[in-house]
Design an enzyme around this catalytic site. Structure first.
Site, PDB file in Angstrom:
ATOM      1  N   HIS A  98       0.789  -1.235   0.000  1.00 26.13           N
ATOM      2  CA  HIS A  98       0.000   0.000   0.000  1.00 26.13           C
ATOM      3  C   HIS A  98       0.819   1.282   0.000  1.00 26.13           C
ATOM      4  CE1 HIS A  98      -0.088  -0.095   4.731  1.00 26.13           C
ATOM      5  NE2 HIS A  98       1.113  -0.290   4.231  1.00 26.13           N
ATOM      6  N   HIS A  99       2.165   1.188   0.014  1.00 26.56           N
ATOM      7  CA  HIS A  99       2.984   2.407  -0.039  1.00 26.56           C
ATOM      8  C   HIS A  99       3.331   2.807  -1.477  1.00 26.56           C
ATOM      9  CE1 HIS A  99       3.312   2.363   4.239  1.00 26.56           C
ATOM     10  NE2 HIS A  99       4.031   1.262   4.284  1.00 26.56           N
ATOM     11  N   ALA A 100       3.209   1.890  -2.427  1.00 26.68           N
ATOM     12  CA  ALA A 100       3.577   2.187  -3.810  1.00 26.68           C
ATOM     13  C   ALA A 100       2.674   3.274  -4.377  1.00 26.68           C
ATOM     14  CB  ALA A 100       3.478   0.927  -4.660  1.00 26.68           C
TER      15      ALA A 100
END
Length: 279
Positions: A98-100
């Site tokens: 979920h950080h991309a």
């Protein structure tokens, strides 16, 4: 990387994962990836053309194996969501990156499978509303940014407020928790938030990021939730969605531990609870 194989070994040994209920995706379609991420970024990663600075943000050494896993995982989340629409529940033994962001990797995340799956579900499956219920200890900043202009995908992140990323994005719903929160207080926050968002948004599907880095012994966590607390969280989330008859697709999201076997067993809890509640 070894935790993924250990996780499947554990689920197979316990009889939860079988030939009858196990599905394997192929590589994700390029048009699905390019609808969410910068095509040039995807192709440069695929061909090992990222700069040294970009690779440092990945925090993983480039390899053909990393490319295969990275380009397969988003398809796995799409498949998991589509299976959940059919069966009521499905659990992906990877995902939650979920950080991309659009053209940037961060925190071990290269492609945002939650955003890719959301795009496919609203554009191809014609879902009117998806709730991304992210319980990783770190905020889902990439998901929030990638889906900021998509009203059919609601981003909800329950995370440790003083943890990475230190510059937060703006999710549709953010719940920032204090350091050191223990089981009962943590579970009250999760329960209150989940019920409120289900009442408010009435989603057709929930994508559930079941991060186990909330665990008290996780080196990147800062919360103090026990393994029993994780088990109670998964039972709470899944039982709530089952009672409301809302399909749920889980991804494992974050979890870190030098004891890879223990970490794999921790990641398995959400699938174990789904097996117990739904079968």
């Amino acid at each position: 990387m070894s935790k993924f194989g250990l996780l499947m070994e554990h689920l197979s040994e316990t009889g939860i994962a079988t030939a009858a209920n196990r599905f394997r995706p192929g590589r994700c379609r390029r048009d699905w990836l390019h609808a969410v991420h910068c095509p040039d970024y995807i192709e440069r990663f695929r061909n090992n053309w990222l700069t040294h600075r970009e690779l440092k943000r990945v925090n993983l050494p480039w390899s053909e194996g990393l490319v295969r896993r990275t380009l397969t995982s988003p398809a796995g989340t799409v498949l998991t969501a589509q299976l959940a629409l059919h069966y009521g529940v499905a659990c992906h033994q990877a995902g939650g990156t979920h950080h991309a962001q659009y053209n940037v990797a961060a925190g071990f995340c290269i492609i945002n499978d939650l955003a890719v799956a959301s795009h496919v579900l609203v554009e191809h499956n014609r879902l009117e509303r998806i709730l991304i219920f992210d319980c990783d200890v770190h905020q889902g900043d990439g998901t929030a940014r990638l889906l900021a202009d998509e009203p059919r995908a609601v981003t909800c992140s329950i995370h440790c407020g003083r943890n990475f990323p230190f510059t937060k994005a703006l999710s549709d719903v953010d719940v920032a928790l204090p350091d050191g929160l223990e089981d009962d207080d943590y579970l009250n926050e999760v329960s209150d938030c989940l019920h409120a968002q289900l009442d408010r948004w009435q989603p057709d599907l929930v994508l559930y990021a079941a991060g186990v880095d909330i665990y008290s012994g996780d080196p990147l966590g800062r919360l103090r939730v026990s393994e029993e607390g994780i088990r109670r969280r998964e039972a709470l989330v899944l039982d709530t969605l089952k009672k409301r008859q809302i399909p749920v697709a889980s991804v494992i999201a974050g979890g870190y531990d030098d004891d890879r076997q223990a970490l794999a067993r921790r990641h398995a809890i959400v699938t174990e609870q789904a097996y117990r509640l739904y079968l």
